[in-house]
Design a protein around this motif. Structure first.
Motif, PDB file in Angstrom:
ATOM      1  N   THR A 172     -34.736  25.389 -18.516  1.00 21.21           N
ATOM      2  CA  THR A 172     -34.718  26.645 -19.278  1.00 21.21           C
ATOM      3  C   THR A 172     -34.678  27.840 -18.348  1.00 21.21           C
ATOM      4  N   THR A 176     -31.853  30.718 -18.045  1.00 20.09           N
ATOM      5  CA  THR A 176     -32.178  32.149 -18.124  1.00 20.09           C
ATOM      6  C   THR A 176     -31.597  32.900 -16.932  1.00 20.09           C
ATOM      7  N   ASN A 226     -36.664  32.985 -22.942  1.00 19.82           N
ATOM      8  CA  ASN A 226     -35.260  32.554 -22.995  1.00 19.82           C
ATOM      9  C   ASN A 226     -34.694  32.736 -24.400  1.00 19.82           C
ATOM     10  N   ILE A 229     -34.095  36.423 -25.124  1.00 19.36           N
ATOM     11  CA  ILE A 229     -32.884  36.919 -24.449  1.00 19.36           C
ATOM     12  C   ILE A 229     -31.642  36.505 -25.236  1.00 19.36           C
ATOM     13  N   LYS A 230     -31.594  35.250 -25.668  1.00 19.16           N
ATOM     14  CA  LYS A 230     -30.435  34.765 -26.432  1.00 19.16           C
ATOM     15  C   LYS A 230     -30.281  35.523 -27.752  1.00 19.16           C
ATOM     16  N   ALA A 248     -39.035  37.151 -18.792  1.00 24.96           N
ATOM     17  CA  ALA A 248     -38.025  36.275 -18.184  1.00 24.96           C
ATOM     18  C   ALA A 248     -38.062  36.431 -16.671  1.00 24.96           C
TER      19      ALA A 248
END
Length: 283
Positions: A172, A176, A226, A229-230, A248
């Motif tokens: 992950t 990131t 993560n 952020i997505k 992050a």
């Protein structure tokens, strides 16, 4: 009563000071009068307004007095007959009890439980669920706070693995890093503002989740950041996106052992936070 009633009849045009004056005047006489159902509802609404204005001025004890006065005016079947007013009063009562502290834990929980019991929709439970998570966290019950956030997030369509091992964390963090490779403040500024109510709520609960994961389940942090952020890249950025970006960076340094990459992402997050109108709450 005449002064309070006169002011209350035109509360839409009153400034905060006159709203509070009207509420005070009605509080002086409400216990001595036989009020109709309509009058009780009107005065309760006035107390709610006075409580909100007091909260904005950080007069928490006064706010508590107004809000509890409003609650006391509600009739026995108020959740059926005056649902929206009841929901607002109970939310404000729980909030001011939580902020005020002074041994009001039982009062906070009583109001929150009542909201969760009587709420008509899942969306109507969200403010109470946010406060419940904060209440749990403030008492050091981080595992409960985390589970509460995870439960809400699942209902919002965002699920996370029950078991997180080092392999999941490593993959992950690597993803990131790739997502944020060469990211700049200017690039992020080009993204739209997040407006989707469901995604905004998800971001809010993920922000809370990370706060408690720091103390109780650190391996969850890079997974949650993560996802934040997505979501931000796919649906738009909000203030909580900046917290996700900052965490992050933390994950890249502490779980990915890449100080330079983490530092670069952290500086972007810091710059965006400094420009945010909510920077005092984000720092």
């Amino acid at each position: 009563k005449k002064i309070g009633t006169s002011l209350m009849m035109r509360w839409n045009t009153l400034d905060p000071n006159h709203i509070i004056l009207a509420a005070d005047q009605m509080n002086l006489c409400k216990d001595e009068l036989e009020l109709s159902s309509e009058e009780r509802v009107s005065i309760a609404g006035l107390q709610l307004l006075a409580g909100k204005h007091s909260m904005k001025s950080s007069c928490f004890e006064s706010a508590r007095s107004y809000i509890e006065s409003g609650v006391s005016l509600l009739q026995e079947n108020h959740w059926e007959s005056n649902y929206s007013l009841s929901l607002e009063l109970y939310e404000m009562s729980a909030l001011v009890s939580f902020i005020d502290g002074n041994g009001n834990a039982d009062a906070t929980m009583k109001r929150l439980q009542s909201i969760l019991q009587h709420a008509k929709t899942f969306e109507d439970t969200l403010n109470a669920s946010v406060l419940l998570s904060k209440f749990m966290g403030s008492r050091g019950n981080y595992a409960e706070a985390i589970n509460n956030c995870l439960g809400i997030l699942s209902n919002l369509g965002e699920t996370f693995p029950n078991e997180i091992d080092s392999t999941i964390v490593a993959s992950t963090v690597a993803e990131t890093k790739q997502l944020l490779a060469n990211i700049t403040k200017e690039q992020i500024s080009q993204y739209p503002v997040l407006n989707d109510p469901s995604k905004l709520n998800a971001m809010k609960f993920m922000s809370l989740l990370m706060l408690y994961a720091v103390a109780h389940k650190p391996s969850l942090m890079p997974i949650v950041s993560n996802r934040m952020i997505k979501l931000s890249f796919n649906f738009g950025f909000c203030d909580d996106s900046l917290l996700g970006l900052a965490m992050a960076a933390y994950g890249i340094v502490n779980f990915g052992n890449d100080i330079m990459a983490g530092y670069r992402v952290g500086k972007v997050a810091e710059s965006l936070i400094e420009e945010s109108q909510s920077k005092q709450t984000l720092r």
